[in-house]
Design a protein around this motif. Sequence first.
Motif, PDB file in Angstrom:
ATOM      1  N   UNK A 123       0.875  -1.174   0.000  1.00  0.00           N
ATOM      2  CA  UNK A 123       0.000   0.000   0.000  1.00  0.00           C
ATOM      3  C   UNK A 123       0.912   1.224   0.000  1.00  0.00           C
ATOM      4  N   UNK A 124       0.644   2.195  -0.871  1.00  0.00           N
ATOM      5  CA  UNK A 124       1.469   3.402  -0.901  1.00  0.00           C
ATOM      6  C   UNK A 124       0.587   4.608  -0.564  1.00  0.00           C
ATOM      7  N   UNK A 125       0.972   5.313   0.517  1.00  0.00           N
ATOM      8  CA  UNK A 125       0.275   6.548   0.900  1.00  0.00           C
ATOM      9  C   UNK A 125       1.216   7.711   0.595  1.00  0.00           C
ATOM     10  N   UNK A 126       0.741   8.661  -0.197  1.00  0.00           N
ATOM     11  CA  UNK A 126       1.569   9.799  -0.593  1.00  0.00           C
ATOM     12  C   UNK A 126       0.911  11.083  -0.081  1.00  0.00           C
ATOM     13  N   UNK A 127       1.474  11.683   0.982  1.00  0.00           N
ATOM     14  CA  UNK A 127       0.862  12.891   1.564  1.00  0.00           C
ATOM     15  C   UNK A 127       0.963  14.116   0.656  1.00  0.00           C
ATOM     16  N   UNK A 128       2.024  14.146  -0.188  1.00  0.00           N
ATOM     17  CA  UNK A 128       2.208  15.281  -1.102  1.00  0.00           C
ATOM     18  C   UNK A 128       2.788  14.719  -2.400  1.00  0.00           C
ATOM     19  N   UNK A 129       1.958  14.683  -3.427  1.00  0.00           N
ATOM     20  CA  UNK A 129       2.392  14.031  -4.671  1.00  0.00           C
ATOM     21  C   UNK A 129       3.610  14.714  -5.294  1.00  0.00           C
ATOM     22  N   UNK A 130       3.791  15.993  -5.007  1.00  0.00           N
ATOM     23  CA  UNK A 130       4.945  16.696  -5.592  1.00  0.00           C
ATOM     24  C   UNK A 130       6.262  16.188  -5.019  1.00  0.00           C
ATOM     25  N   UNK A 131       6.177  15.524  -3.859  1.00  0.00           N
ATOM     26  CA  UNK A 131       7.395  15.011  -3.232  1.00  0.00           C
ATOM     27  C   UNK A 131       7.619  13.532  -3.544  1.00  0.00           C
ATOM     28  N   UNK A 132       6.753  12.955  -4.362  1.00  0.00           N
ATOM     29  CA  UNK A 132       6.914  11.532  -4.714  1.00  0.00           C
ATOM     30  C   UNK A 132       7.619  11.446  -6.063  1.00  0.00           C
ATOM     31  N   UNK A 133       8.874  10.934  -6.081  1.00  0.00           N
ATOM     32  CA  UNK A 133       9.603  10.879  -7.347  1.00  0.00           C
ATOM     33  C   UNK A 133       8.846  10.009  -8.359  1.00  0.00           C
ATOM     34  N   UNK A 192      -4.749  19.040 -10.137  1.00  0.00           N
ATOM     35  CA  UNK A 192      -5.531  19.310  -8.924  1.00  0.00           C
ATOM     36  C   UNK A 192      -5.287  18.264  -7.844  1.00  0.00           C
ATOM     37  N   UNK A 193      -4.726  17.118  -8.215  1.00  0.00           N
ATOM     38  CA  UNK A 193      -4.508  16.052  -7.226  1.00  0.00           C
ATOM     39  C   UNK A 193      -3.288  16.372  -6.368  1.00  0.00           C
ATOM     40  N   UNK A 194      -3.463  16.332  -5.027  1.00  0.00           N
ATOM     41  CA  UNK A 194      -2.366  16.716  -4.122  1.00  0.00           C
ATOM     42  C   UNK A 194      -1.857  15.567  -3.274  1.00  0.00           C
ATOM     43  N   UNK A 195      -2.747  14.617  -2.926  1.00  0.00           N
ATOM     44  CA  UNK A 195      -2.308  13.454  -2.141  1.00  0.00           C
ATOM     45  C   UNK A 195      -3.050  12.228  -2.647  1.00  0.00           C
ATOM     46  N   UNK A 196      -2.534  11.056  -2.250  1.00  0.00           N
ATOM     47  CA  UNK A 196      -2.991   9.841  -2.929  1.00  0.00           C
ATOM     48  C   UNK A 196      -2.756   8.608  -2.061  1.00  0.00           C
ATOM     49  N   UNK A 251      -7.732  16.373  -3.621  1.00  0.00           N
ATOM     50  CA  UNK A 251      -7.213  17.707  -3.929  1.00  0.00           C
ATOM     51  C   UNK A 251      -6.611  18.367  -2.688  1.00  0.00           C
ATOM     52  N   UNK A 252      -6.667  17.638  -1.541  1.00  0.00           N
ATOM     53  CA  UNK A 252      -6.093  18.162  -0.301  1.00  0.00           C
ATOM     54  C   UNK A 252      -4.811  17.414   0.050  1.00  0.00           C
ATOM     55  N   UNK A 253      -3.850  18.113   0.627  1.00  0.00           N
ATOM     56  CA  UNK A 253      -2.612  17.477   1.078  1.00  0.00           C
ATOM     57  C   UNK A 253      -2.896  16.557   2.263  1.00  0.00           C
ATOM     58  N   UNK A 254      -2.104  15.496   2.404  1.00  0.00           N
ATOM     59  CA  UNK A 254      -2.152  14.582   3.561  1.00  0.00           C
ATOM     60  C   UNK A 254      -3.571  14.108   3.872  1.00  0.00           C
TER      61      UNK A 254
END
Length: 158
Positions: A94-104, A112-116, A136-139
Amino acid sequence: MAEDLKIISSTDKKDQYESLLPQIEALISGEDDLIANLANIAAALKEQFNWFWVGFYLVKENELVLGPFQGPVACTRIQKGRGVCGTSWATSEVVIVPDVELFPGHIACSSASRSEIVLPVYHGEEIIGVLDVDSEYLSHFDDTDEFYLKKIVNFIHA
Ligand code: SME
């Protein structure tokens, strides 16, 4: 035949999942068709949580191909190991990404997507796809989402 979903207004996500879980189980229990069940799961999750994007990618000939989803149009094919979805598939995690911009290597289907959160979907030992939820929200996603979404993907039988 499907009944209307009972949507609760609580903002407590545990309450929301507890209400939704038996309804999703009932919704797919009498149906064998994988696509029909994935479509209803995506619709039920969207209705209760109103996430930006929720849906499935399915393993087809060594890549992930877009499956049933709710939300804006999305990328159709993802290679193994690429992006959050391809990483979840390649690592079986399972991968939780609080801020997609920080996921290489994050694949931005929408700016518009910010976390995943992405979870593998199994048939026996084999991964047949992934469930991807974008906010669309962080974390926006945490252990509670992982706990309940795991239960939901475990309902799925190919
Ligand atoms: N962001 C995902 C791609 C799928 S879309 O978000 C619907 C990823 O990095 O795998």
